[in-house]
Design an enzyme around this catalytic site. Structure first.
Site, PDB file in Angstrom:
ATOM      1  N   SER A 191     105.165 -90.086  27.403  1.00 30.59           N
ATOM      2  CA  SER A 191     104.113 -90.307  26.400  1.00 30.59           C
ATOM      3  C   SER A 191     104.685 -91.103  25.239  1.00 30.59           C
ATOM      4  CB  SER A 191     103.587 -88.966  25.887  1.00 30.59           C
ATOM      5  OG  SER A 191     102.936 -89.166  24.640  1.00 30.59           O
TER       6      SER A 191
ATOM      7  N   HIS B 298     102.017 -92.827  29.647  1.00 32.86           N
ATOM      8  CA  HIS B 298     100.902 -92.036  29.111  1.00 32.86           C
ATOM      9  C   HIS B 298     100.624 -92.502  27.675  1.00 32.86           C
ATOM     10  CE1 HIS B 298      98.605 -88.173  28.913  1.00 32.86           C
ATOM     11  NE2 HIS B 298      98.999 -88.151  27.657  1.00 32.86           N
TER      12      HIS B 298
ATOM     13  N   ASP C 201      98.382 -91.914  24.370  1.00 28.30           N
ATOM     14  CA  ASP C 201      97.549 -90.925  23.677  1.00 28.30           C
ATOM     15  C   ASP C 201      96.699 -91.590  22.606  1.00 28.30           C
ATOM     16  OD1 ASP C 201      98.297 -88.340  24.829  1.00 28.30           O
ATOM     17  OD2 ASP C 201     100.295 -88.765  24.038  1.00 28.30           O
TER      18      ASP C 201
ATOM     19  N   MET D 127      93.868 -91.117  19.758  1.00 28.42           N
ATOM     20  CA  MET D 127      93.271 -90.065  18.909  1.00 28.42           C
ATOM     21  C   MET D 127      92.454 -90.721  17.798  1.00 28.42           C
ATOM     22  SD  MET D 127      96.666 -87.732  18.433  1.00 28.42           S
ATOM     23  CE  MET D 127      97.680 -87.253  19.832  1.00 28.42           C
TER      24      MET D 127
ATOM     25  N   HIS E 105      94.922 -91.362  27.743  1.00 25.26           N
ATOM     26  CA  HIS E 105      94.424 -90.014  27.425  1.00 25.26           C
ATOM     27  C   HIS E 105      93.554 -90.127  26.179  1.00 25.26           C
ATOM     28  CE1 HIS E 105      95.622 -85.592  26.236  1.00 25.26           C
ATOM     29  NE2 HIS E 105      94.319 -85.745  26.415  1.00 25.26           N
TER      30      HIS E 105
ATOM     31  N   MET F 295      91.556 -88.749  23.396  1.00 28.86           N
ATOM     32  CA  MET F 295      91.244 -87.588  22.558  1.00 28.86           C
ATOM     33  C   MET F 295      90.334 -88.093  21.440  1.00 28.86           C
ATOM     34  SD  MET F 295      95.050 -85.965  22.620  1.00 28.86           S
ATOM     35  CE  MET F 295      95.757 -87.546  23.102  1.00 28.86           C
TER      36      MET F 295
ATOM     37  N   MET G 178      96.168 -79.103  29.450  1.00 25.89           N
ATOM     38  CA  MET G 178      96.932 -79.193  28.203  1.00 25.89           C
ATOM     39  C   MET G 178      97.758 -77.914  28.023  1.00 25.89           C
ATOM     40  SD  MET G 178      96.345 -82.145  26.881  1.00 25.89           S
ATOM     41  CE  MET G 178      97.340 -81.895  25.396  1.00 25.89           C
TER      42      MET G 178
ATOM     43  N   PHE H 251      98.945 -83.602  18.502  1.00 25.83           N
ATOM     44  CA  PHE H 251     100.278 -83.884  17.979  1.00 25.83           C
ATOM     45  C   PHE H 251     101.328 -83.780  19.077  1.00 25.83           C
ATOM     46  CE2 PHE H 251      97.645 -82.043  14.704  1.00 25.83           C
ATOM     47  CZ  PHE H 251      97.754 -82.978  13.679  1.00 25.83           C
ATOM     48  N   GLY H 252     102.370 -84.572  18.912  1.00 22.36           N
ATOM     49  CA  GLY H 252     103.528 -84.423  19.778  1.00 22.36           C
ATOM     50  C   GLY H 252     104.421 -83.323  19.211  1.00 22.36           C
TER      51      GLY H 252
ATOM     52  N   ASP I 246     100.562 -81.451  30.005  1.00 25.66           N
ATOM     53  CA  ASP I 246     100.846 -82.299  28.838  1.00 25.66           C
ATOM     54  C   ASP I 246     101.049 -81.418  27.610  1.00 25.66           C
ATOM     55  OD1 ASP I 246     100.911 -84.264  26.881  1.00 25.66           O
ATOM     56  OD2 ASP I 246      98.850 -84.936  27.189  1.00 25.66           O
ATOM     57  N   GLY I 247     102.250 -81.534  27.016  1.00 24.92           N
ATOM     58  CA  GLY I 247     102.519 -80.853  25.756  1.00 24.92           C
ATOM     59  C   GLY I 247     103.675 -79.876  25.842  1.00 24.92           C
ATOM     60  N   GLY I 248     104.707 -80.148  25.049  1.00 22.39           N
ATOM     61  CA  GLY I 248     105.851 -79.235  24.991  1.00 22.39           C
ATOM     62  C   GLY I 248     106.671 -79.195  26.269  1.00 22.39           C
TER      63      GLY I 248
HETATM   64  C1  DX5 Z   1      99.293 -84.210  22.532  1.00 21.43           C
HETATM   65  C2  DX5 Z   1      99.427 -85.387  23.474  1.00 21.43           C
HETATM   66  C3  DX5 Z   1     100.675 -85.378  24.248  1.00 21.43           C
HETATM   67  C4  DX5 Z   1     101.935 -85.503  23.431  1.00 21.43           C
HETATM   68  C5  DX5 Z   1     103.045 -84.805  24.148  1.00 21.43           C
HETATM   69  O1  DX5 Z   1      98.029 -84.200  21.995  1.00 21.43           O
HETATM   70  O2  DX5 Z   1      98.349 -85.415  24.387  1.00 21.43           O
HETATM   71  O3  DX5 Z   1     100.645 -86.365  25.276  1.00 21.43           O
HETATM   72  O4  DX5 Z   1     102.321 -86.820  23.207  1.00 21.43           O
HETATM   73  O5  DX5 Z   1     104.152 -84.813  23.328  1.00 21.43           O
HETATM   74  P1  DX5 Z   1     105.381 -83.798  23.521  1.00 21.43           P
HETATM   75  O6  DX5 Z   1     105.933 -84.051  24.874  1.00 21.43           O
HETATM   76  O7  DX5 Z   1     106.280 -84.166  22.409  1.00 21.43           O
HETATM   77  O8  DX5 Z   1     104.805 -82.415  23.410  1.00 21.43           O
HETATM   78 ZN    ZN Z   2      98.485 -86.752  26.143  1.00 26.17          ZN
END
Ligand code: DX5
Ligand code: ZN
Length: 237
Positions: A22, A47, A49, A51, A80, A82, A151, A157-158, A189-191
């Site tokens: 991402s 990927h 993102d 937003m 993606h 959002m 998710m 947020f990352g 996706d996420g963490g």
């Molecule tokens: C969060 C995004 C993710 C994000 C993941 O809303 O959809 O794609 O970039 O970032 P990490 O891997 O740092 O959790």
């Molecule tokens: Zn994402």
């Protein structure tokens, strides 16, 4: 080395895991370079993102980024969305070079129409569910999509912590996919890092989005990718 059937089976499954870096966690001043590095290190797709500050409390990037990336990578660009009104933006992202779209179940009262629009444009269609949305929400739409994204953090947020209570849901979605449409991809996706990648794959995920673990890795993008792969290797032990 001879293997028993069980180990062989697990190896096949983890061997087919795909990694989707991402770019939200990339250094935007060196975006092309970082994406090229990820491609060389064996990323399967990129990927992106998007937003809008409304669907999620953050603003990120739009179609011009996709257009620039299209010139530097051969990898599929997965978008993606959002954003509150995804249907209004498909054309410009397609023109910019998006290969597939991930749209949220939440807040979309005409999700079937949205998915049909994506398919009419000849692009991959995926549906996303947030951590608080149950797997059962997917029951009616699953047969129409190429991919499901679960998710594992609340979007926006990352660099957030993986929500462990999503693991039983990943299992439920995996079961639903096997029952309804085995060819459908299952992404998380996420963490995602070396530890959580393994948990997600054990639960049934086969595509891992990772931002911080790849672009934030101290030793660089390739090392970040490697450490995810090494952790997946452990699933085979
Ligand atoms: C969060 C995004 C993710 C994000 C993941 O809303 O959809 O794609 O970039 O970032 P990490 O891997 O740092 O959790
Ligand atoms: Zn994402």
């Amino acid at each position: 080395m001879p293997r028993d059937g069980n180990r062989g089976h697990q190896e096949t499954e983890s061997g087919s895991v795909k990694i989707a870096p991402s770019i939200l966690a990339a250094d935007f001043a060196r975006l092309g370079e970082q994406v090229t590095e990820a491609e060389r290190a064996g990323a399967d797709r990129i990927h992106v993102d998007v937003m809008d500050g409304h669907f999620v409390p953050n603003i990120s990037m739009g179609a011009p980024i996709v257009q620039s990336l299209r010139r530097v990578t051969q990898l599929p660009l997965e978008t993606h969305l959002m954003i509150s009104a995804p249907d209004l933006f498909f054309d410009e992202f397609v023109e910019a070079g998006s290969d597939s779209f991930l749209v949220h179940w939440e807040g979309n009262s005409n999700l079937h129409r949205t998915v049909e629009r994506i398919k009419k444009l000849g692009k991959g269609a995926g549906v996303v569910i947030n951590p608080a949305t149950p797997a059962t929400a997917l029951e009616e739409i699953l047969s129409d999509v190429d991919q499901i994204l679960v998710m594992t953090v609340d979007p926006g947020f990352g660099h957030q912590h993986f929500i462990e209570t999503t693991l039983p849901k990943i299992r439920r979605v995996r079961e639903m996919i096997e029952r309804i449409k085995p060819a459908c991809g299952l992404e998380v996706d996420g963490g995602i890092d070396a530890a959580t990648a393994r948990l997600a794959v054990e639960a049934g995920a086969r595509i891992l989005v990772a931002g911080t673990a790849i672009f934030g890795a101290r030793e660089g993008v390739a090392a970040g990718m490697d450490s995810l792969r090494v952790s997946l290797h452990m699933v085979e032990q």
